[in-house]
Design an enzyme around this catalytic site. Structure first.
Site, PDB file in Angstrom:
ATOM      1  N   GLU A   1    -116.832 -10.756  -8.929  1.00  0.00           N
ATOM      2  CA  GLU A   1    -116.943  -9.375  -8.437  1.00  0.00           C
ATOM      3  C   GLU A   1    -115.610  -8.817  -7.944  1.00  0.00           C
ATOM      4  O   GLU A   1    -115.518  -8.299  -6.828  1.00  0.00           O
ATOM      5  CB  GLU A   1    -118.025  -9.291  -7.352  1.00  0.00           C
ATOM      6  CG  GLU A   1    -119.377  -9.762  -7.877  1.00  0.00           C
ATOM      7  CD  GLU A   1    -120.503  -9.700  -6.847  1.00  0.00           C
ATOM      8  OE1 GLU A   1    -120.234  -9.435  -5.673  1.00  0.00           O
ATOM      9  OE2 GLU A   1    -121.664  -9.916  -7.248  1.00  0.00           O
TER      10      GLU A   1
ATOM     11  N   ASN B   1    -116.645 -13.295 -13.344  1.00  0.00           N
ATOM     12  CA  ASN B   1    -118.061 -12.918 -13.317  1.00  0.00           C
ATOM     13  C   ASN B   1    -118.215 -11.602 -12.564  1.00  0.00           C
ATOM     14  O   ASN B   1    -117.521 -11.366 -11.573  1.00  0.00           O
ATOM     15  CB  ASN B   1    -118.823 -14.045 -12.591  1.00  0.00           C
ATOM     16  CG  ASN B   1    -120.310 -13.937 -12.666  1.00  0.00           C
ATOM     17  OD1 ASN B   1    -120.877 -13.734 -13.737  1.00  0.00           O
ATOM     18  ND2 ASN B   1    -120.977 -14.086 -11.528  1.00  0.00           N
TER      19      ASN B   1
ATOM     20  N   HIS C   1    -127.999  -8.194 -13.303  1.00  0.00           N
ATOM     21  CA  HIS C   1    -129.043  -7.842 -12.344  1.00  0.00           C
ATOM     22  C   HIS C   1    -129.518  -6.434 -12.710  1.00  0.00           C
ATOM     23  O   HIS C   1    -128.943  -5.434 -12.268  1.00  0.00           O
ATOM     24  CB  HIS C   1    -128.506  -7.890 -10.910  1.00  0.00           C
ATOM     25  CG  HIS C   1    -128.116  -9.269 -10.471  1.00  0.00           C
ATOM     26  ND1 HIS C   1    -129.055 -10.265 -10.261  1.00  0.00           N
ATOM     27  CD2 HIS C   1    -126.914  -9.831 -10.226  1.00  0.00           C
ATOM     28  CE1 HIS C   1    -128.433 -11.374  -9.896  1.00  0.00           C
ATOM     29  NE2 HIS C   1    -127.133 -11.137  -9.876  1.00  0.00           N
TER      30      HIS C   1
ATOM     31  N   GLU D   1    -126.647 -14.287 -14.458  1.00  0.00           N
ATOM     32  CA  GLU D   1    -127.543 -14.153 -13.295  1.00  0.00           C
ATOM     33  C   GLU D   1    -128.682 -13.178 -13.592  1.00  0.00           C
ATOM     34  O   GLU D   1    -129.065 -12.390 -12.727  1.00  0.00           O
ATOM     35  CB  GLU D   1    -126.761 -13.641 -12.070  1.00  0.00           C
ATOM     36  CG  GLU D   1    -125.560 -14.474 -11.711  1.00  0.00           C
ATOM     37  CD  GLU D   1    -124.804 -13.986 -10.476  1.00  0.00           C
ATOM     38  OE1 GLU D   1    -125.341 -13.138  -9.726  1.00  0.00           O
ATOM     39  OE2 GLU D   1    -123.682 -14.456 -10.260  1.00  0.00           O
TER      40      GLU D   1
ATOM     41  N   ASP E   1    -131.772 -11.013 -13.733  1.00  0.00           N
ATOM     42  CA  ASP E   1    -133.115 -10.751 -13.228  1.00  0.00           C
ATOM     43  C   ASP E   1    -133.352  -9.268 -13.452  1.00  0.00           C
ATOM     44  O   ASP E   1    -132.408  -8.494 -13.566  1.00  0.00           O
ATOM     45  CB  ASP E   1    -133.345 -11.196 -11.774  1.00  0.00           C
ATOM     46  CG  ASP E   1    -132.331 -10.706 -10.768  1.00  0.00           C
ATOM     47  OD1 ASP E   1    -131.605  -9.726 -11.067  1.00  0.00           O
ATOM     48  OD2 ASP E   1    -132.272 -11.279  -9.670  1.00  0.00           O
TER      49      ASP E   1
HETATM   50  C1  XIL Z   1    -127.233 -14.064  -3.907  1.00  0.00           C
HETATM   51  C2  XIL Z   1    -128.274 -15.123  -3.612  1.00  0.00           C
HETATM   52  O1  XIL Z   1    -129.273 -15.042  -4.590  1.00  0.00           O
HETATM   53  C3  XIL Z   1    -128.849 -14.910  -2.239  1.00  0.00           C
HETATM   54  O2  XIL Z   1    -129.703 -15.994  -1.901  1.00  0.00           O
HETATM   55  C4  XIL Z   1    -127.743 -14.786  -1.201  1.00  0.00           C
HETATM   56  O3  XIL Z   1    -128.302 -14.484   0.065  1.00  0.00           O
HETATM   57  C5  XIL Z   1    -126.768 -13.710  -1.600  1.00  0.00           C
HETATM   58  O4  XIL Z   1    -126.262 -13.996  -2.893  1.00  0.00           O
HETATM   59  N1  XIL Z   1    -124.141 -11.826  -7.330  1.00  0.00           N
HETATM   60  C6  XIL Z   1    -123.781 -13.142  -7.215  1.00  0.00           C
HETATM   61  C7  XIL Z   1    -124.699 -14.096  -6.557  1.00  0.00           C
HETATM   62  O5  XIL Z   1    -122.734 -13.533  -7.762  1.00  0.00           O
HETATM   63  O6  XIL Z   1    -124.017 -15.129  -5.915  1.00  0.00           O
HETATM   64  C8  XIL Z   1    -125.642 -13.411  -5.600  1.00  0.00           C
HETATM   65  O7  XIL Z   1    -126.573 -14.383  -5.120  1.00  0.00           O
HETATM   66  C9  XIL Z   1    -126.317 -12.252  -6.270  1.00  0.00           C
HETATM   67  C10 XIL Z   1    -125.311 -11.245  -6.754  1.00  0.00           C
END
Ligand code: XIL
Length: 541
Positions: free
Chosen positions: A160, A201, A237, A266, A268
């Site tokens: 990020e 990422n 996401h 990641e 979802d």
């Molecule tokens: C999130 C986790 O899922 C949570 O449990 C935690 O509290 C915060 O982080 N981007 C990322 C991940 O790179 O590491 C994040 O994960 C979600 C967004």
């Protein structure tokens, strides 16, 4: 139906009379796990795991082990988990994840070494020099711990680093170390684990947009500088109420064309609660689209879902009112999204092992100072040629779906020795054509026009800005502003500055040298001079 129930049902069928089982045959693959289908396609299908249900719930462990061949620690490998105080490392949780993966023949993606979030305050409070050595030490210890472990195959080195508009995120890393911390992090990671695949990422970079283009430009620049970057992670996401991102496959392909792997890291896909059948169907379609986009590009190595059961998901805590983002519900029952991922992995055309034939030697015509047209004899392919890439050495100069391309953005009075490579839908590439050499004519290149303006002024000072718009693509730029009287540039951004007398030469920063055809970039500065009234106007060259 859950995998567990399917197993029970399969067992139950065996005790039925023979006639009863002569029902329409279920295709052999329909009951296979996600990982079986992914393995058959040469991809991974993964999940993020949280350590507490992993320790406490057998249903969680069973599905995690049987359905996935790749694991990411949801939190256990982050800085606050691994180095909560300086040089005090704890790997208990991280080791639990790695041990689970070892026991279940799964690869681990390390997440994450350098991030602005979930990083302890002691890190954020360090001076620049101490911060850089703390980063090096952290990477050496954390990536180094698993360097010889064969299941830990990859790392998110930086996470990020961009703002949503594509500017560098103004994190404590950036504020203290400038954008050079990114290249440093990759070099430290390569030193710590020479065999790991090293990734950048981010989120909102799934489709083609300003942020993914900024990421693309950064990766290209890092590659050009020899920085050891191997992979790009698209977090994914998504939310059904925001629509499916545009041009996901094209975006994955353009990163692949830079010579890096791509992974969905990641995914979802959340919805406004409550859940209903229509929302489930939309969510399932989005999962299908993402999996298919990855499957379509040879260098997309796989897909990691950010958890698997709605019982354990970061979504409800982070996006109030939203949830149900994963492929199993809270009771570990498969949702339509599971079937979508399963069928996308199972379906589609079989892998095509045959590359296109070698294209003919290109012939150059319409040669100008900055361009030329190349034409060659087309390749053939058992399925179909999907495109051609024209290279000068290892640098791609252009692409085309037909057997001709017009190159732009070339340098005047320069000899170009080029060859053509054909590709097919499966990502197979032909051997290189024979080379052809042509020389561009004299003339000015780039077709770039600088537009200068004074944004704001005050007695003795002003803020200036230059917007550079180019008709042909360029990979670097430079603008000189020569003022009629002494002007001092006290601050500049989105550029590097070198001043000599009244001439101030601004050149691109590491991240904004590339301007595509028809694109533009802007830099700015603060000037001061001895006069009052309207700031002096420069000669621009
Ligand atoms: C999130 C986790 O899922 C949570 O449990 C935690 O509290 C915060 O982080 N981007 C990322 C991940 O790179 O590491 C994040 O994960 C979600 C967004």
């Amino acid at each position: 139906m859950s995998r567990l129930r399917r197993a029970l049902l399969t067992g139950a069928l065996a005790v039925l009379p023979a006639a009863a089982v002569l029902l329409p045959a279920v295709p052999a693959h329909a009951s296979d796990t996600l990982r079986a289908h992914a393995e058959a396609r040469g991809k991974f299908i993964g999940t993020a795991l949280a350590t507490s249900p992993l320790a406490g719930e057998s249903a969680y462990r069973t599905i995690a082990a049987s359905e996935f061949n790749q694991i990411t620690a949801e939190n256990a490998m982050k800085w606050d988990a691994t180095e909560p105080s300086q040089n005090q490392f704890t790997f208990t949780a991280a080791d639990q994840i790695v041990a689970f993966a070892e026991a279940n023949d799964q690869q681990v993606h390390g997440h994450t070494l350098v991030w602005h979030s979930q990083t302890p305050n002691w890190v954020q409070n360090l001076s620049a020099a101490d911060l850089r050595s703390a980063m090096q030490n952290h990477i050496a210890r954390v990536a180094g711990r698993y360097a010889s472990n064969p299941v830990v195959k990859s790392w998110d080195v930086v996470n990020e680093v961009f703002d949503d508009n594509g500017a560098m995120r103004n994190s404590f890393w950036y504020q203290k170390l400038g954008d050079g911390y990114i290249a440093d992090a990759f070099r430290y990671a390569r030193a710590a684990d020479p065999d790991a695949e090293l990734c950048i990422n981010d989120y909102n970079v799934e489709g083609v947009n300003a942020k993914s283009t900024a990421m693309y430009n950064l990766v290209r620049t890092l590659k050009a500088q020899g920085v050891p970057i191997d992979c790009v992670g698209l977090q994914s996401h998504l939310a059904i109420q925001y629509g499916f991102p545009g041009q996901v496959q094209e975006n994955i392909q353009r990163f692949a064309d830079l010579g890096v792997n791509v992974r969905i890291t990641e995914i979802d896909i959340r919805m406004q609660m409550p859940r209903d059948a229509t929302k489930d169907a939309t969510q399932a379609a989005y999962y299908t689209n993402m999996v298919k986009a990855c499957l379509a590009v040879a260098r997309c190595t796989g897909i990691t879902i950010w958890g698997f059961t709605d019982k354990y998901s970061w979504v409800p805590d982070t996006f109030p009112g939203q949830g149900a983002a994963l492929i199993y519900d809270e009771s570990y029952d498969e949702k339509p999204a599971y079937t979508a991922v399963h069928d996308a992995l199972a379906g589609g055309p079989p892998v095509d092992p045959t590359p296109p034939s070698t294209p003919g030697r290109p012939a150059a015509s319409a040669i100008t100072a900055t361009g030329a047209t190349l034409t060659w004899t087309a390749s053939t392919d058992n399925v179909g040629v999907t495109g051609y890439d024209v290279y000068r050495g290892t640098t791609k100069l252009g692409s085309s779906t037909a057997n001709s391309v017009t190159l732009t953005g070339l340098t005047p009075e320069t000899a170009y020795t080029v060859h053509v490579v054909a590709r097919d839908a499966a990502g197979n590439t032909s051997t290189a054509s024979e080379t052809a050499t042509f020389t561009t004519t004299a003339g000015s290149g780039g077709g770039c026009t600088p537009a200068y303006r004074v944004v704001n002024s005050w007695p003795g000072g002003f803020q200036g800005e230059v917007k550079i718009t180019c008709s042909d693509p360029v990979t670097s730029w430079r603008v000189t502003l020569t003022y009629p009287e002494s002007v001092r540039i006290t601050q500049n951004w989105s550029s590097a500055l070198s001043s000599s007398g009244t001439a101030h030469t601004f050149s691109n920063a590491a991240w904004n040298g590339s301007i595509p055809a028809g694109g533009s970039t802007t830099f700015g500065f603060i000037g001061s001079w001895n006069g009052t009234g309207t700031p002096p106007a420069p000669v621009i060259s």
